[in-house]
Design a protein around this motif. Structure first.
Motif, PDB file in Angstrom:
ATOM      1  N   ASP A 148       1.041  -0.934   0.062  1.00 39.42           N
ATOM      2  CA  ASP A 148      -0.322  -0.488   0.111  1.00 39.42           C
ATOM      3  C   ASP A 148       1.148   1.407  -0.341  1.00 39.42           C
ATOM      4  O   ASP A 148       1.978   1.377   0.787  1.00 39.42           O
ATOM      5  CB  ASP A 148      -1.072   0.082   0.925  1.00 39.42           C
ATOM      6  CG  ASP A 148      -2.454   0.889   0.767  1.00 39.42           C
ATOM      7  OD1 ASP A 148      -2.179   0.611   0.163  1.00 39.42           O
ATOM      8  OD2 ASP A 148      -2.613   1.779   2.143  1.00 39.42           O
ATOM      9  N   SER A 205      -2.500   6.093  -1.753  1.00 40.87           N
ATOM     10  CA  SER A 205      -3.347   5.124  -1.739  1.00 40.87           C
ATOM     11  C   SER A 205      -4.567   5.420  -0.162  1.00 40.87           C
ATOM     12  O   SER A 205      -5.576   5.912  -0.591  1.00 40.87           O
ATOM     13  CB  SER A 205      -3.326   3.402  -1.945  1.00 40.87           C
ATOM     14  OG  SER A 205      -2.004   3.421  -2.819  1.00 40.87           O
ATOM     15  N   ARG A 222      -8.082   6.953   0.128  1.00 44.00           N
ATOM     16  CA  ARG A 222      -9.055   6.530   0.939  1.00 44.00           C
ATOM     17  C   ARG A 222      -9.516   6.965   1.531  1.00 44.00           C
ATOM     18  O   ARG A 222     -11.328   6.964   2.477  1.00 44.00           O
ATOM     19  CB  ARG A 222      -8.557   4.886   0.880  1.00 44.00           C
ATOM     20  CG  ARG A 222      -8.714   4.291  -0.149  1.00 44.00           C
ATOM     21  CD  ARG A 222      -8.760   2.306   0.867  1.00 44.00           C
ATOM     22  NE  ARG A 222      -7.668   2.221   1.810  1.00 44.00           N
ATOM     23  CZ  ARG A 222      -6.411   2.136   1.371  1.00 44.00           C
ATOM     24  NH1 ARG A 222      -5.303   2.135   0.439  1.00 44.00           N
ATOM     25  NH2 ARG A 222      -5.202   1.763   2.542  1.00 44.00           N
ATOM     26  N   LYS A 223      -8.683   7.743   2.941  1.00 43.38           N
ATOM     27  CA  LYS A 223      -9.828   8.763   3.468  1.00 43.38           C
ATOM     28  C   LYS A 223     -10.016  10.122   3.264  1.00 43.38           C
ATOM     29  O   LYS A 223     -11.144  10.170   3.527  1.00 43.38           O
ATOM     30  CB  LYS A 223      -8.083   9.117   4.544  1.00 43.38           C
ATOM     31  CG  LYS A 223      -8.743   9.964   5.321  1.00 43.38           C
ATOM     32  CD  LYS A 223      -6.905  10.381   6.602  1.00 43.38           C
ATOM     33  CE  LYS A 223      -7.213  10.619   7.593  1.00 43.38           C
ATOM     34  NZ  LYS A 223      -5.646  11.279   7.899  1.00 43.38           N
ATOM     35  N   THR A 274     -12.066   9.777   0.836  1.00 44.69           N
ATOM     36  CA  THR A 274     -12.715   9.457  -0.546  1.00 44.69           C
ATOM     37  C   THR A 274     -14.813   9.623   1.107  1.00 44.69           C
ATOM     38  O   THR A 274     -15.597   9.720   1.569  1.00 44.69           O
ATOM     39  CB  THR A 274     -13.731   8.823  -0.759  1.00 44.69           C
ATOM     40  OG1 THR A 274     -12.570   6.724  -0.588  1.00 44.69           O
ATOM     41  CG2 THR A 274     -12.531   8.951  -2.382  1.00 44.69           C
ATOM     42  N   ARG A 275     -13.533   8.454   2.511  1.00 44.14           N
ATOM     43  CA  ARG A 275     -14.060   8.323   3.181  1.00 44.14           C
ATOM     44  C   ARG A 275     -14.877   9.678   3.924  1.00 44.14           C
ATOM     45  O   ARG A 275     -16.222  10.040   4.309  1.00 44.14           O
ATOM     46  CB  ARG A 275     -13.220   7.566   4.509  1.00 44.14           C
ATOM     47  CG  ARG A 275     -14.235   7.442   5.664  1.00 44.14           C
ATOM     48  CD  ARG A 275     -14.237   7.877   7.085  1.00 44.14           C
ATOM     49  NE  ARG A 275     -12.768   7.933   6.813  1.00 44.14           N
ATOM     50  CZ  ARG A 275     -11.935   8.673   8.279  1.00 44.14           C
ATOM     51  NH1 ARG A 275     -13.480   9.445   8.747  1.00 44.14           N
ATOM     52  NH2 ARG A 275     -10.692   9.257   8.203  1.00 44.14           N
ATOM     53  N   ALA A 308     -11.870  -1.238  -5.184  1.00 39.84           N
ATOM     54  CA  ALA A 308     -12.052   0.317  -6.004  1.00 39.84           C
ATOM     55  C   ALA A 308     -12.415  -0.350  -6.901  1.00 39.84           C
ATOM     56  O   ALA A 308     -13.371  -0.377  -8.454  1.00 39.84           O
ATOM     57  CB  ALA A 308     -11.012   1.176  -5.539  1.00 39.84           C
ATOM     58  N   GLU A 312      -8.451   2.476   6.662  1.00 41.85           N
ATOM     59  CA  GLU A 312      -9.675   3.629   5.494  1.00 41.85           C
ATOM     60  C   GLU A 312     -10.206   3.286   4.182  1.00 41.85           C
ATOM     61  O   GLU A 312     -10.933   3.123   3.912  1.00 41.85           O
ATOM     62  CB  GLU A 312      -8.314   4.602   5.185  1.00 41.85           C
ATOM     63  CG  GLU A 312      -8.658   5.522   5.767  1.00 41.85           C
ATOM     64  CD  GLU A 312      -9.409   6.781   6.597  1.00 41.85           C
ATOM     65  OE1 GLU A 312     -10.449   6.322   6.493  1.00 41.85           O
ATOM     66  OE2 GLU A 312      -8.577   7.338   7.560  1.00 41.85           O
ATOM     67  N   VAL A 313     -10.135   1.612   4.267  1.00 42.03           N
ATOM     68  CA  VAL A 313     -11.134   0.583   3.555  1.00 42.03           C
ATOM     69  C   VAL A 313     -12.376   1.032   4.183  1.00 42.03           C
ATOM     70  O   VAL A 313     -12.819   0.483   4.649  1.00 42.03           O
ATOM     71  CB  VAL A 313     -10.652  -0.811   3.222  1.00 42.03           C
ATOM     72  CG1 VAL A 313     -11.464  -1.005   2.792  1.00 42.03           C
ATOM     73  CG2 VAL A 313      -9.476  -0.767   3.307  1.00 42.03           C
ATOM     74  N   SER A 314     -13.254   1.344   2.770  1.00 41.22           N
ATOM     75  CA  SER A 314     -14.867   1.284   3.181  1.00 41.22           C
ATOM     76  C   SER A 314     -15.568   0.810   2.291  1.00 41.22           C
ATOM     77  O   SER A 314     -15.447   1.787   0.586  1.00 41.22           O
ATOM     78  CB  SER A 314     -15.279   3.291   3.283  1.00 41.22           C
ATOM     79  OG  SER A 314     -16.542   3.494   3.420  1.00 41.22           O
ATOM     80  N   SER A 340     -16.446   4.151  -1.003  1.00 42.69           N
ATOM     81  CA  SER A 340     -16.116   3.824  -1.726  1.00 42.69           C
ATOM     82  C   SER A 340     -17.134   3.023  -3.033  1.00 42.69           C
ATOM     83  O   SER A 340     -17.313   3.442  -4.349  1.00 42.69           O
ATOM     84  CB  SER A 340     -15.789   1.689  -2.200  1.00 42.69           C
ATOM     85  OG  SER A 340     -16.042   1.513  -1.354  1.00 42.69           O
TER      86      SER A 340
END
Length: 705
Positions: free
Chosen positions: A253, A257, A261-262, A264-265, A545, A579-581, A585
């Motif tokens: 990662d 990246s 992710r952060k 977009t969250r 994603a 930050e995976v959501s 996403s």
């Protein structure tokens, strides 16, 4: 936390923790006092700092600072040069650790004095291989405020934390700058690493210092953007254009990246709709807070893509020009291109368009050393730029070269490297290339012309067929030969790495076959890793994603929607980590969209219901609310109504309804309508009395009057 450790580090950390625990204050005891430091032992300063590590506030540290300055004023060099027998740490190592509690000017004064007395201490590594800068870059333990929504509910009870990091980023940045300025060479070397270990509890691997810092930042709600200035210190200290594109050794990662992710969250939360009047002051405040946080995160992305060299900063440059020079995540690159279209036609201070940089960039290295197929990232970047500005292929750089010329000279793949895309966009660029000196390119062009002449004819003899297979990754005269089917073959390899699958999916998003097989490959990887949460997270960091993008690109392809739902179901355990959501996403909305578009397809309905159920089980009331807000409850009821005799749909649909209504009290859900639900339960009772009995009983009690 994404950074790992060796057994040696774990043992050292355990020993250190044990010693520290023995010195901890019991509840209600008096503040720690500095020890008596009579005599002339060289370990006096080290012992002073070691005991100071028990302090919890800057006020408690004041008497320790006074003692330290008294010792340093003696100019006894042995105090600064001392190293502990087992940990091999110096006083400077411990002083860096004190930054987790206090970053005041008093600490800075001691730091200045210590560095002046023993500048060599900046390069001395302890028993775990870490220089003092390691402990100064990021806090060892970072605690954030509860995330409370506008209704006063904690949005993530599983991760509820109640204490803030006890320092300011501005003050810490000043001390960190001093470390870097005192030894820029060692600092630059350290900051460029991607295998630094921070968490002693983890197993193996590591991450970059920049990545670790980004993990510790939390959501910055301050309009003054203090975290941006801090990250800029590290960006300048590393002095490397490729820094944001360096992936972690442990999971691949990258800082960009994580940040996207952060972003977009945070942006998704800022647009959140609440029950009742959304003009309420607390709702407005909530939205503004997260808009500020998203804005600050975007500033971090801009900082990392900004030129490091002050001279370069003075020249005209654009964020798209910079983004194509590092391996920017595909989804972030697309966002940057779409929101900065003016950069596509703008020549920077060196006379280049973004397309010139993309064409000249070297092929990315494989994460998996066993991989032997072409990398398709370059194709994705070139295609993205050409889609928005195809005329770029006709533009010359400052040296008069076309993008096609630059691509050929950089040893790219014919297809995977974007050479074919550039040729198709502007064939006349071939006038700059002497085909007599580029046999591989000449053959590739010959094959292209043959394919255009007739897609049905196959005049290749056995020898030429064998050649096409054997030259898939062979470089000849500045071009690496590959073929369209390589992406299909790549994603089906048993040892393929997720990075290659994801890159292939982005580069061939118009190909439904690649998308379907890519989702299937990700699903197979995840099934094998059922009891390995860290590996599942590693895959999810990039795969979520890509899978969602596949669903968006092929909404009418049922097989793509089905396999994508399978993959998302297995990716759900990573929701909320790093930050995976599944919300930000677009995964939840995409799943429900698939159900609405393919009501008659039982396989899509089954997999979608299972995916929604898994996401809700993992994310709780917050995810249940999101599913309901995008008409997920209605979609599940419609699936059950459309397939009354399909056992798989019935069991999956009923379970997803149970998962949703399990959170009826905490979540913002509509009632389970009796008029639509009761006939569904009656049908399930008639067709599957034993198998669905328990689910029917539960849902019967939960129906509205």
């Amino acid at each position: 936390m994404g950074c790992n450790s060796s057994k040696h580090q774990s043992a050292a950390a355990a020993e250190s923790s044990k010693k520290a625990a023995s010195k901890k204050k019991s509840k209600g005891s008096k503040p720690t006092k500095p020890p008596s430091l009579k005599g002339k032992n060289p370990d006096r300063l080290f012992k002073l700092f070691f005991q100071a590590l028990d302090c919890k506030t800057s006020e408690e540290l004041l008497p320790f600072y006074e003692k330290a300055m008294e010792l340093l004023d003696t100019n006894d060099l042995n105090l600064a040069r001392y190293r502990h027998g087992s940990t091999k740490q110096s006083p400077l190592h411990l002083l860096a650790k004190l930054m987790d509690v206090d970053c005041s000017r008093k600490l800075l004064a001691i730091l200045e004095k210590l560095i002046k007395m023993n500048p060599q201490a900046l390069t001395v590594a302890d028993s775990t291989g870490n220089i003092p800068l390691h402990y100064a870059v990021a806090p060892r333990v970072y605690l954030l405020e509860n995330d409370v929504d506008a209704d006063g509910n904690n949005s993530n009870k599983k991760k509820m934390i109640t204490k803030r990091v006890p320092f300011s980023w501005q003050a810490r940045g000043i001390l960190l700058s001093r470390f870097i300025q005192a030894d820029p060479v060692s600092s630059e070397y350290y900051l460029k690493r991607n295998s630094v270990v921070y968490d002693a509890a983890d197993a193996v691997g590591g991450c970059s210092p920049l990545y670790r810092v980004l993990q510790t930042l939390g959501d910055d709600f301050n309009s003054a953007s203090p975290t941006v200035a801090y990250v800029d210190v590290i960006h300048r200290g590393a002095n490397a254009i490729e820094l944001p594109g360096i992936g972690n050794s442990c999971d691949g990662d990258k800082p960009l990246s994580l940040l996207y992710r952060k972003f977009t969250r945070q942006f998704d939360i800022s647009e959140k709709f609440f029950a009742g009047d959304n003009s309420r002051p607390e709702v407005v405040e909530h939205r503004q807070k997260y808009k500020t946080a998203a804005g600050n995160t975007w500033k971090l992305i801009e900082v990392l893509l900004r030129p490091v060299d002050p001279v370069e900063q003075e020249k005209p440059w654009g964020i798209v020009h910079r983004a194509v020079q590092v391996e920017t995540p595909p989804d972030l690159l697309r966002y940057i291109v779409e929101t900065n279209a003016q950069d596509l036609t703008r020549v920077d201070g060196d006379g280049n368009l973004p397309l010139h940089y993309a064409a000249a960039s070297k092929p990315a290295k494989h994460v998996n050393p066993k991989a032997h197929f072409p990398v398709f990232y370059n194709k994705y970047v070139v295609d993205e730029l050409l889609y928005k500005f195809p005329e770029g292929a006709t533009s010359r750089d400052a040296s008069g070269r076309y993008p096609l010329t630059l691509a050929v000279q950089s040893n790219k793949q014919w297809i995977g490297g974007g050479i074919k895309s550039l040729f198709d966009a502007f064939p006349d660029a071939m006038q700059q290339i002497d085909l007599e000196n580029h046999e591989s390119l000449r053959r590739a062009l010959s094959m292209t012309e043959g394919n255009q002449a007739s897609d049905d004819e196959d005049d290749d003899d056995d020898e030429s067929k064998e050649e096409k297979i054997d030259t898939g990754s062979k470089a000849i005269d500045g071009v690496i030969k590959d073929h369209h089917h390589d992406a299909i073959m790549l994603v089906q390899q048993p040892d393929v790495d997720v990075s290659e699958v994801v890159t292939s999916m982005w580069a061939h998003e118009e190909d439904a076959g690649v998308q379907m097989l890519g989702c299937l490959a990700i699903h197979k990887m995840l099934v094998k890793l059922k009891n390995q949460p860290q590996e599942i997270l590693r895959i999810a960091l990039s795969a979520v994603a890509a899978v969602v993008n596949a669903m968006k690109a092929h909404p009418n392809e049922m097989i793509v929607q089905e396999t994508a739902c399978k993959a998302l179901r297995c990716l759900a355990p990573a929701d909320g980590q790093r930050e995976v959501s599944m919300v930000a996403s677009g995964a939840v909305a995409a799943i429900v969209g698939a159900m609405q578009a393919h009501v008659g397809d039982s396989s899509v309905q089954q997999e979608a219901c299972i995916s929604l159920s898994t996401i809700v089980q993992q994310g709780g009331a917050d995810r249940a609310t999101i599913v309901a807000s995008v008409s997920g409850l209605t979609a599940i009821l419609n699936a059950l109504s459309a397939h009354p005799k399909d056992f798989a749909v019935q069991t999956a649909g009923l379970q997803s309804l149970i998962s949703l209504t399990d959170h009826a009290k905490e979540a913002n859900l509509p009632d389970l309508p009796r008029t639509q639900t009761e006939p569904i339960l009656v049908n399930a009772q008639l067709n599957f009395p034993k198998e669905c009995r328990e689910a029917i009983e539960i849902l019967s009690r939960r129906m509205s009057a």
